[in-house]
Write an enzyme that holds these catalytic residues in place. Structure first.
Site, PDB file in Angstrom:
ATOM      1  N   SER A   7      39.531  44.641  41.138  1.00  0.00           N
ATOM      2  CA  SER A   7      39.747  44.108  39.789  1.00  0.00           C
ATOM      3  C   SER A   7      40.771  44.973  39.077  1.00  0.00           C
ATOM      4  CB  SER A   7      38.410  44.081  39.028  1.00  0.00           C
ATOM      5  OG  SER A   7      38.598  43.737  37.679  1.00  0.00           O
ATOM      6  N   GLY A   8      42.019  44.492  39.024  1.00  0.00           N
ATOM      7  CA  GLY A   8      43.111  45.258  38.445  1.00  0.00           C
ATOM      8  C   GLY A   8      43.361  44.905  36.992  1.00  0.00           C
ATOM      9  N   ILE A  12      42.586  39.799  39.787  1.00  0.00           N
ATOM     10  CA  ILE A  12      41.454  40.114  40.647  1.00  0.00           C
ATOM     11  C   ILE A  12      41.833  39.692  42.061  1.00  0.00           C
ATOM     12  CG2 ILE A  12      39.043  39.622  41.186  1.00  0.00           C
ATOM     13  CD1 ILE A  12      38.673  38.932  38.202  1.00  0.00           C
ATOM     14  N   LYS A  13      41.758  40.624  43.004  1.00  0.00           N
ATOM     15  CA  LYS A  13      42.002  40.321  44.410  1.00  0.00           C
ATOM     16  C   LYS A  13      40.689  40.443  45.160  1.00  0.00           C
ATOM     17  CE  LYS A  13      44.814  43.036  43.130  1.00  0.00           C
ATOM     18  NZ  LYS A  13      45.155  43.522  41.755  1.00  0.00           N
ATOM     19  N   GLY A  97      41.808  57.094  39.042  1.00  0.00           N
ATOM     20  CA  GLY A  97      41.593  55.655  39.024  1.00  0.00           C
ATOM     21  C   GLY A  97      41.021  55.161  40.335  1.00  0.00           C
ATOM     22  N   VAL A  98      39.965  54.352  40.248  1.00  0.00           N
ATOM     23  CA  VAL A  98      39.273  53.943  41.478  1.00  0.00           C
ATOM     24  C   VAL A  98      40.158  53.085  42.361  1.00  0.00           C
ATOM     25  CG1 VAL A  98      38.203  51.880  40.471  1.00  0.00           C
ATOM     26  CG2 VAL A  98      37.066  53.081  42.362  1.00  0.00           C
ATOM     27  N   ASP A  99      41.113  52.368  41.777  1.00  0.00           N
ATOM     28  CA  ASP A  99      42.039  51.591  42.604  1.00  0.00           C
ATOM     29  C   ASP A  99      42.933  52.512  43.424  1.00  0.00           C
ATOM     30  OD1 ASP A  99      43.251  52.481  40.228  1.00  0.00           O
ATOM     31  OD2 ASP A  99      44.570  50.737  40.071  1.00  0.00           O
TER      32      ASP A  99
END
Length: 242
Positions: A7-8, A12-13, A97-99
């Site tokens: 979830s950016g 959302i991918k 950042g978790v991404d």
């Protein structure tokens, strides 16, 4: 089966991993998160549902609602000091950042050696791993649309440019678009020049990867949805632990 959701800031991918490959993947705008609900009628409930979310509590709540009864299996991933062969060198590991964290884990699983991991999306992030999986640090800069928007919003006479990249731009729109691309490419190439090790790779991901790729001077591998690969690796690692 593992459902991985990235979830950016803008999109959302998601992807369903069946142990061999991605048997279903897609994306939607943050405002259209209900699209996640469509897969519930097509597939059995996954064994694990992994979420990396940088878009805030509202986005997480929307994803939970879209998942319906699948929401009981939702696991919200946080950045930690170490996981899946990657050691987090941030001063406060939980603030990474978790991404970015998931992208580093995904990259480490896909390629050996030192790695430059570039995520070109709403923001462009440029992160480095040494050959032993130690996170060296990284850069964050505005992505293409943010750069164009800032110039249009915060200057008196510049437009939201719709130009093209030129080596020597001769109109304002081309100058703005080219400048934004060159700023990001330059940051990537400078980071690459500092990356240690003889065996090293650059992995490029994100919605603007195709925009930047033609202008990078060094070799790189285009790898879409890197955070989802990291989510899959985290699910597999915790399954082995239990």
């Amino acid at each position: 089966m593992i459902l991985c959701i990235d979830s950016g800031n803008s999109r959302i991918k998601y992807g369903l991993w069946d142990g061999v490959g991605w048997c279903r993947s897609g994306s939607c705008a943050q405002a259209d998160g209900d699209a996640l609900g469509e897969i519930r009628g097509e597939w059995p409930m996954p064994r694990r549902i992994m979420l990396a979310n940088v878009a805030g509590a509202g986005a997480e709540a929307g994803i939970r609602a879209a998942l319906g009864d699948w929401g009981v299996r939702l696991e919200v991933v946080r950045s930690t000091a170490q996981a899946a062969g990657v050691r987090n060198g941030y001063r406060d590991p939980g603030r990474l950042g978790v991404d970015r964290w998931c992208a580093l884990i995904g990259a480490r699983a896909l390629r050996p050696g030192a790695l430059l991991v570039v995520m070109a999306g709403t923001a462009t992030t440029i992160d480095a791993l040494d050959g032993d999986g130690n996170f060296l640090g990284g850069l964050i800069l505005p992505g293409q649309q943010l750069m164009l928007g800032a110039l249009a919003r915060d200057t008196a006479g510049l437009p939201f440019a719709a130009g093209e990249h030129r080596a020597w731009p001769q109109c304002t729109d081309d100058a703005i678009v080219s400048g934004a691309i060159e700023a990001q490419v330059g940051a990537i190439e400078r980071a690459w020049s500092r990356l240690p090790g003889n065996e090293r790779h650059c992995l490029l991901s994100g919605g603007n990867a195709g925009l930047l790729q033609p202008f990078l001077a060094m070799s790189m591998v285009r790898m879409d949805n890197l955070p989802m690969y990291g989510l899959k690796e985290l699910a597999r690692e915790t399954s082995r632990e239990t």
